[in-house]
Design a protein around this motif. Structure first.
Motif, PDB file in Angstrom:
ATOM      1  N   UNK A 121       0.846  -1.184   0.000  1.00 57.54           N
ATOM      2  CA  UNK A 121       0.000   0.000   0.000  1.00 57.54           C
ATOM      3  C   UNK A 121       0.883   1.235   0.000  1.00 57.54           C
ATOM      4  N   UNK A 122       0.611   2.173  -0.902  1.00 52.50           N
ATOM      5  CA  UNK A 122       1.380   3.418  -0.959  1.00 52.50           C
ATOM      6  C   UNK A 122       0.962   4.277   0.226  1.00 52.50           C
ATOM      7  N   UNK A 123       1.933   4.636   1.062  1.00 53.09           N
ATOM      8  CA  UNK A 123       1.625   5.441   2.244  1.00 53.09           C
ATOM      9  C   UNK A 123       1.997   6.902   2.071  1.00 53.09           C
ATOM     10  N   UNK A 124       2.996   7.187   1.223  1.00 52.39           N
ATOM     11  CA  UNK A 124       3.471   8.568   1.087  1.00 52.39           C
ATOM     12  C   UNK A 124       4.068   8.765  -0.298  1.00 52.39           C
ATOM     13  N   UNK A 142       4.186   0.470   2.128  1.00 49.93           N
ATOM     14  CA  UNK A 142       4.080  -0.477   3.240  1.00 49.93           C
ATOM     15  C   UNK A 142       3.694  -1.823   2.644  1.00 49.93           C
ATOM     16  N   UNK A 143       4.599  -2.803   2.691  1.00 48.55           N
ATOM     17  CA  UNK A 143       4.333  -4.118   2.131  1.00 48.55           C
ATOM     18  C   UNK A 143       3.385  -4.894   3.034  1.00 48.55           C
ATOM     19  N   UNK A 144       2.772  -5.923   2.477  1.00 52.43           N
ATOM     20  CA  UNK A 144       1.828  -6.734   3.253  1.00 52.43           C
ATOM     21  C   UNK A 144       2.505  -7.460   4.404  1.00 52.43           C
ATOM     22  N   UNK A 145       3.822  -7.719   4.285  1.00 45.96           N
ATOM     23  CA  UNK A 145       4.527  -8.412   5.364  1.00 45.96           C
ATOM     24  C   UNK A 145       5.002  -7.451   6.461  1.00 45.96           C
ATOM     25  N   UNK A 146       4.704  -6.144   6.328  1.00 40.25           N
ATOM     26  CA  UNK A 146       5.008  -5.184   7.380  1.00 40.25           C
ATOM     27  C   UNK A 146       6.209  -4.299   7.120  1.00 40.25           C
ATOM     28  N   UNK A 147       7.045  -4.616   6.134  1.00 43.52           N
ATOM     29  CA  UNK A 147       8.229  -3.805   5.847  1.00 43.52           C
ATOM     30  C   UNK A 147       7.855  -2.573   5.034  1.00 43.52           C
ATOM     31  N   UNK A 148       8.645  -1.504   5.212  1.00 44.52           N
ATOM     32  CA  UNK A 148       8.479  -0.296   4.410  1.00 44.52           C
ATOM     33  C   UNK A 148       9.650  -0.178   3.460  1.00 44.52           C
ATOM     34  N   UNK A 149       9.356   0.134   2.187  1.00 43.07           N
ATOM     35  CA  UNK A 149      10.405   0.293   1.179  1.00 43.07           C
ATOM     36  C   UNK A 149      10.156   1.587   0.413  1.00 43.07           C
TER      37      UNK A 149
END
Length: 92
Positions: free
Chosen positions: A12-15, A25-32
């Motif tokens: 999900x695009x957060x910013x 924010x990836x589905x597994x909880x990591x942010x890239x």
């Protein structure tokens, strides 16, 4: 030597960041940090905060990725018609 396989994740695009980059924010909880793929730029696919996307990443660097697909919302019914309001000049 074979080309290395890429890993795909959904998120999900957060910013929205400068230089056509996004915080995802990836589905597994990591942010890239991800950038838009060339096909998405060529076809003028706009990505906004809150959109579901598919991110392609190299196994060597799991902090950066490339947005390769923007998933359609279930509530949207296709492209929006162009807005005609605000024209200042008349055609002859």
């Amino acid at each position: 030597m074979a080309k290395e396989e890429l890993i795909t994740f959904e998120g999900l695009v957060t910013e929205i960041l400068p230089d056509a980059r996004y915080r995802v924010q990836l589905d597994n909880g990591h942010e890239v940090i991800a950038y838009t793929a060339g096909k998405m730029k060529k076809n003028r696919i706009k990505t906004l905060a809150g959109d579901r996307v598919t991110v392609e990443m190299s196994p060597y660097d799991l902090e950066k990725g490339r947005l390769i697909f923007r998933h359609k919302d279930s509530g949207s019914s296709g492209p929006r018609p162009p807005q005609r309001g605000g024209q200042q000049f008349r055609r002859r």
